[in-house]
Scaffold this motif. Structure first.
Motif, short mmCIF file in Angstrom:
data_model
loop_
_atom_site.label_atom_id
_atom_site.label_comp_id
_atom_site.label_asym_id
_atom_site.label_seq_id
_atom_site.Cartn_x
_atom_site.Cartn_y
_atom_site.Cartn_z
N LEU A 21 0.82 -1.21 0.00
CA LEU A 21 0.00 0.00 0.00
C LEU A 21 0.85 1.27 0.00
O LEU A 21 0.43 2.31 -0.51
CB LEU A 21 -0.95 -0.01 1.21
CG LEU A 21 -2.06 1.01 1.27
CD1 LEU A 21 -2.94 0.98 0.02
CD2 LEU A 21 -2.91 0.78 2.50
N SER A 22 2.06 1.18 0.51
CA SER A 22 2.92 2.38 0.55
C SER A 22 3.29 2.87 -0.84
O SER A 22 3.67 4.02 -1.01
CB SER A 22 4.18 2.12 1.38
OG SER A 22 5.07 1.27 0.70
N THR A 23 3.14 2.01 -1.86
CA THR A 23 3.43 2.46 -3.23
C THR A 23 2.42 3.48 -3.72
O THR A 23 2.67 4.17 -4.72
CB THR A 23 3.48 1.28 -4.21
OG1 THR A 23 2.18 0.65 -4.25
CG2 THR A 23 4.54 0.28 -3.83
N LEU A 24 1.29 3.61 -3.04
CA LEU A 24 0.27 4.58 -3.44
C LEU A 24 0.45 5.95 -2.78
O LEU A 24 -0.25 6.90 -3.14
CB LEU A 24 -1.13 4.05 -3.11
CG LEU A 24 -1.59 2.79 -3.81
CD1 LEU A 24 -3.06 2.51 -3.49
CD2 LEU A 24 -1.38 2.86 -5.30
N ILE A 25 1.36 6.05 -1.83
CA ILE A 25 1.56 7.33 -1.15
C ILE A 25 2.06 8.35 -2.18
O ILE A 25 3.09 8.15 -2.82
CB ILE A 25 2.58 7.21 0.00
CG1 ILE A 25 2.08 6.26 1.07
CG2 ILE A 25 2.89 8.59 0.59
CD1 ILE A 25 3.10 5.94 2.15
N MET A 109 -4.28 9.58 0.78
CA MET A 109 -4.40 8.13 0.59
C MET A 109 -5.81 7.75 0.16
O MET A 109 -5.99 6.81 -0.63
CB MET A 109 -4.01 7.39 1.87
CG MET A 109 -2.50 7.36 2.09
SD MET A 109 -1.55 6.66 0.72
CE MET A 109 -2.01 4.94 0.84
N HIS A 110 -6.81 8.45 0.64
CA HIS A 110 -8.18 8.20 0.19
C HIS A 110 -8.25 8.38 -1.33
O HIS A 110 -8.75 7.51 -2.05
CB HIS A 110 -9.17 9.14 0.87
CG HIS A 110 -10.52 9.17 0.23
ND1 HIS A 110 -11.45 8.18 0.43
CD2 HIS A 110 -11.06 10.04 -0.65
CE1 HIS A 110 -12.54 8.46 -0.29
NE2 HIS A 110 -12.32 9.57 -0.95
N ASN A 111 -7.74 9.50 -1.80
CA ASN A 111 -7.76 9.77 -3.24
C ASN A 111 -6.97 8.72 -4.01
O ASN A 111 -7.38 8.27 -5.08
CB ASN A 111 -7.21 11.16 -3.54
CG ASN A 111 -8.13 12.27 -3.04
OD1 ASN A 111 -9.30 12.04 -2.74
ND2 ASN A 111 -7.59 13.45 -2.93
#
Length: 169
Positions: A21-25, A109-111
């Motif tokens: 999930l950190s790849t989406l930051i 992160m929501h976006n």
């Protein structure tokens, strides 16, 4: 080497799709603006003074930044003040939110989760990485489950060698 002593990577053979999930930051600078710095004696909003201070902002300092606007003093600030400050920076900033740094990260992160294309995970066994060196808001994990649950074969959390099953479809 004989087949009975063959070394096999069972994790690689498991068919898991690993997702971090950190790849989406979103990458970029985060900057905070404290409204107290725009108030008379850090207590009172005087419209003329406020507008002068906002006009004096060098917008280029906020170019491509993620900005969070907060108020560290206990004073009432009229809503229009946020409009004025946001209008000054909206053409240069990537995103502007009201709140603290944590609020900004939750919204970013929501976006990111809402706009990410998870289609390549459809019907697969997905393992969401459990450890990260980056801080990820808890809400991002909740939203991730909402996105993945209806589409994956199974959803797990943790590491390949030690994971917690979450969903089996």
């Amino acid at each position: 080497m004989s087949e009975e002593f063959e070394i096999r990577n069972k994790i690689a053979e498991s068919g898991f799709v690993n997702f971090d999930l950190s790849t989406l930051i979103p990458k970029g600078i985060r900057k905070g603006i404290d409204l107290k710095d725009f108030l008379f004696q850090e207590m009172i909003l005087k419209e003329k003074d406020f507008r002068e201070k906002v006009d004096a902002i060098d917008a280029e300092e906020y170019k491509d930044a993620y900005i969070y606007i907060y108020n560290s003093v206990d004073t009432i600030v009229p809503l229009w003040a946020y409009f004025v400050l946001t209008a000054k920076l909206t053409d240069v900033a990537k995103k502007i939110v009201f709140g603290d740094r944590e609020d900004l990260e939750v919204i970013l992160m929501h976006n990111a989760v809402q706009t990410y294309d998870f289609e390549d995970m459809r019907g697969k066994r997905v393992l969401v990485k459990g450890c990260s060196d980056k801080e990820i808001p808890e809400n991002a994990y909740i939203e991730l489950v909402e996105q993945l649950k209806p589409m994956v074969k199974s959803l797990m959390f943790g590491e390949a060698c030690s994971n917690v099953p979450i969903v089996k479809n």
